[in-house]
Design a protein around this motif. Sequence first.
Motif, mmCIF file in Angstrom:
data_model
loop_
_atom_site.group_PDB
_atom_site.id
_atom_site.type_symbol
_atom_site.label_atom_id
_atom_site.label_comp_id
_atom_site.label_asym_id
_atom_site.label_seq_id
_atom_site.Cartn_x
_atom_site.Cartn_y
_atom_site.Cartn_z
ATOM 1 N N SER A 64 0.834 -1.197 0.000
ATOM 2 C CA SER A 64 0.000 0.000 0.000
ATOM 3 C C SER A 64 0.867 1.244 0.000
ATOM 4 O O SER A 64 2.088 1.180 0.118
ATOM 5 C CB SER A 64 -0.919 0.003 1.231
ATOM 6 O OG SER A 64 -0.147 0.173 2.398
ATOM 7 N N SER A 65 0.195 2.376 -0.094
ATOM 8 C CA SER A 65 0.869 3.673 0.006
ATOM 9 C C SER A 65 0.803 4.156 1.459
ATOM 10 O O SER A 65 0.097 3.584 2.286
ATOM 11 C CB SER A 65 0.190 4.689 -0.913
ATOM 12 O OG SER A 65 -1.134 4.929 -0.467
ATOM 13 N N ARG A 66 1.521 5.207 1.745
ATOM 14 C CA ARG A 66 1.501 5.759 3.099
ATOM 15 C C ARG A 66 0.205 6.541 3.327
ATOM 16 O O ARG A 66 -0.358 7.101 2.400
ATOM 17 C CB ARG A 66 2.705 6.671 3.311
ATOM 18 C CG ARG A 66 4.021 5.934 3.216
ATOM 19 C CD ARG A 66 5.160 6.765 3.775
ATOM 20 N NE ARG A 66 6.417 6.031 3.664
ATOM 21 C CZ ARG A 66 6.834 5.126 4.539
ATOM 22 N NH1 ARG A 66 6.084 4.841 5.588
ATOM 23 N NH2 ARG A 66 7.980 4.493 4.374
ATOM 24 N N LYS A 95 4.689 10.595 -3.105
ATOM 25 C CA LYS A 95 5.276 11.396 -4.183
ATOM 26 C C LYS A 95 5.707 10.541 -5.374
ATOM 27 O O LYS A 95 5.850 11.054 -6.477
ATOM 28 C CB LYS A 95 6.477 12.173 -3.640
ATOM 29 C CG LYS A 95 6.101 13.189 -2.572
ATOM 30 C CD LYS A 95 7.322 13.899 -2.026
ATOM 31 C CE LYS A 95 6.950 14.879 -0.916
ATOM 32 N NZ LYS A 95 8.163 15.543 -0.355
ATOM 33 N N ASP A 96 5.927 9.244 -5.166
ATOM 34 C CA ASP A 96 6.371 8.380 -6.256
ATOM 35 C C ASP A 96 5.236 8.156 -7.254
ATOM 36 O O ASP A 96 4.050 8.093 -6.892
ATOM 37 C CB ASP A 96 6.841 7.030 -5.711
ATOM 38 C CG ASP A 96 8.081 7.186 -4.847
ATOM 39 O OD1 ASP A 96 8.777 8.211 -4.997
ATOM 40 O OD2 ASP A 96 8.347 6.295 -4.018
ATOM 41 N N VAL A 104 9.130 -2.420 -8.801
ATOM 42 C CA VAL A 104 9.097 -3.111 -7.510
ATOM 43 C C VAL A 104 8.659 -4.561 -7.697
ATOM 44 O O VAL A 104 9.232 -5.490 -7.098
ATOM 45 C CB VAL A 104 8.160 -2.378 -6.534
ATOM 46 C CG1 VAL A 104 8.064 -3.129 -5.203
ATOM 47 C CG2 VAL A 104 8.622 -0.957 -6.300
ATOM 48 N N CYS A 105 7.664 -4.787 -8.550
ATOM 49 C CA CYS A 105 7.206 -6.154 -8.824
ATOM 50 C C CYS A 105 8.315 -6.965 -9.503
ATOM 51 O O CYS A 105 8.468 -8.167 -9.224
ATOM 52 C CB CYS A 105 5.960 -6.126 -9.714
ATOM 53 S SG CYS A 105 4.496 -5.463 -8.891
ATOM 54 N N PHE A 116 -3.001 -0.811 -2.632
ATOM 55 C CA PHE A 116 -3.993 0.015 -1.937
ATOM 56 C C PHE A 116 -3.473 1.443 -1.869
ATOM 57 O O PHE A 116 -2.381 1.686 -1.354
ATOM 58 C CB PHE A 116 -4.237 -0.517 -0.522
ATOM 59 C CG PHE A 116 -4.937 -1.840 -0.486
ATOM 60 C CD1 PHE A 116 -6.316 -1.907 -0.552
ATOM 61 C CD2 PHE A 116 -4.220 -3.016 -0.384
ATOM 62 C CE1 PHE A 116 -6.965 -3.119 -0.523
ATOM 63 C CE2 PHE A 116 -4.856 -4.233 -0.347
ATOM 64 C CZ PHE A 116 -6.233 -4.293 -0.418
ATOM 65 N N GLU A 117 -4.286 2.367 -2.390
ATOM 66 C CA GLU A 117 -3.910 3.773 -2.429
ATOM 67 C C GLU A 117 -4.887 4.574 -1.573
ATOM 68 O O GLU A 117 -6.109 4.498 -1.774
ATOM 69 C CB GLU A 117 -3.931 4.282 -3.874
ATOM 70 C CG GLU A 117 -3.414 5.693 -4.044
ATOM 71 C CD GLU A 117 -3.476 6.147 -5.493
ATOM 72 O OE1 GLU A 117 -2.982 7.250 -5.773
ATOM 73 O OE2 GLU A 117 -4.019 5.405 -6.334
ATOM 74 N N ALA A 118 -4.359 5.307 -0.593
ATOM 75 C CA ALA A 118 -5.189 6.095 0.315
ATOM 76 C C ALA A 118 -5.090 7.573 -0.047
ATOM 77 O O ALA A 118 -4.006 8.075 -0.342
ATOM 78 C CB ALA A 118 -4.745 5.884 1.758
ATOM 79 N N LYS A 119 -6.227 8.263 -0.007
ATOM 80 C CA LYS A 119 -6.273 9.691 -0.288
ATOM 81 C C LYS A 119 -7.153 10.376 0.750
ATOM 82 O O LYS A 119 -8.236 9.877 1.102
ATOM 83 C CB LYS A 119 -6.834 9.966 -1.688
ATOM 84 C CG LYS A 119 -5.882 9.559 -2.806
ATOM 85 C CD LYS A 119 -6.426 9.940 -4.162
ATOM 86 C CE LYS A 119 -5.447 9.569 -5.279
ATOM 87 N NZ LYS A 119 -5.982 9.945 -6.605
#
Length: 349
Positions: A64-66, A95-96, A104-105, A116-119
């Motif tokens: 996931s993202s931060r 920022k990436d 990465v994969c 998973f991307e959180a906004k």
Amino acid sequence: MAAKRKRGALAAGKAKRARSTPSAGEAVPEGGPRESSIPPQEYSIPPPVSQGKWKNKERVLIFSSRGINFRTRHLMQDLRTLMPHSKADTKMDRKDQLFVINEVCEMKNCNKCIFFEAKKKQDLYMWLSNTPQGPSAKFLVQNVHTLAELKMTGNCLRGSRPLLSFDPIFDQEPHYALLKELFIQIFSTPQYHPKSQPFVDHVFTFSITDERIWFRNYQIIEEDASLVEIGPRFVLNLIKIFQGSFGGPTLYENPHYQSPNMHRRLIRLSVAAKFREKQQVKEVQKIKKKGTKVLVEEDPTEVVFETPAEEKPVEIQLVKPESKPIVKDKKKLRKIQRKKQKKLFRTEG
């Protein structure tokens, strides 16, 4: 000679020690060593591993993202436990760019990815991608319930292979058929995987209701083949399907999708409209109160059902009535009345 004897004695002692430990095939003689001198044998039972060749080498990277909350973190951990062919990685910086996930994969030797991307610390998006060629799909995740939160009665063996059950609508629309193939490749555990168990005891169901994909996990009970829900559960609202991995030309865009920002904006506008309507009603009521009253002309039909009352004769009182004393206390009033009665009796006597 003394030195030779010592060497012989050492050799004899070594030979005796060697004889004292019998081999596995030989029996221990009666005059042999006691059972306590034999070291205990360690028995190790290997875990049940699938016997066969692992051909379908699908590896899924789940990270996931931060900025995700605790519920998303638990959901991600539940998917990792349910999918033995998955791998984990550290959180990605906001920022990436998303195409960095392909690298990465490649470093993790994975050909599928769940990201998973959180906004805004409240909206959660899920990316399903076939790296590095594509396609990829972006979903809005809603109504998330994790394994620890649900506390269902069902249970399944860790590492067992699931059955995948799809709604019949997946075979009717082309974009749903593409998503079905993507779900099969990502969520199905490959046969003879080293970390998998040779059992099938739970079902992943993907059903379509209200233009959304509903994910459920059920256990198969052996007695009567009934289903008991295990968890987790969540709802996927499709946004777009891209030709490449995490980008590229758009293959499909959901016309029924409404962004969370727009949804929250409409809720705010509806609340503001209700408040404005109440204020307008209050102003109208004030204007009505302040306005001049309009006299309505008399209606001649109002007197139709009125019956005149009987006229009583007028009685003229010539004698002035006696004034009654105003006494607040009732006891004093009674005393005054008794005194008057006594005076009357005396005068009559």
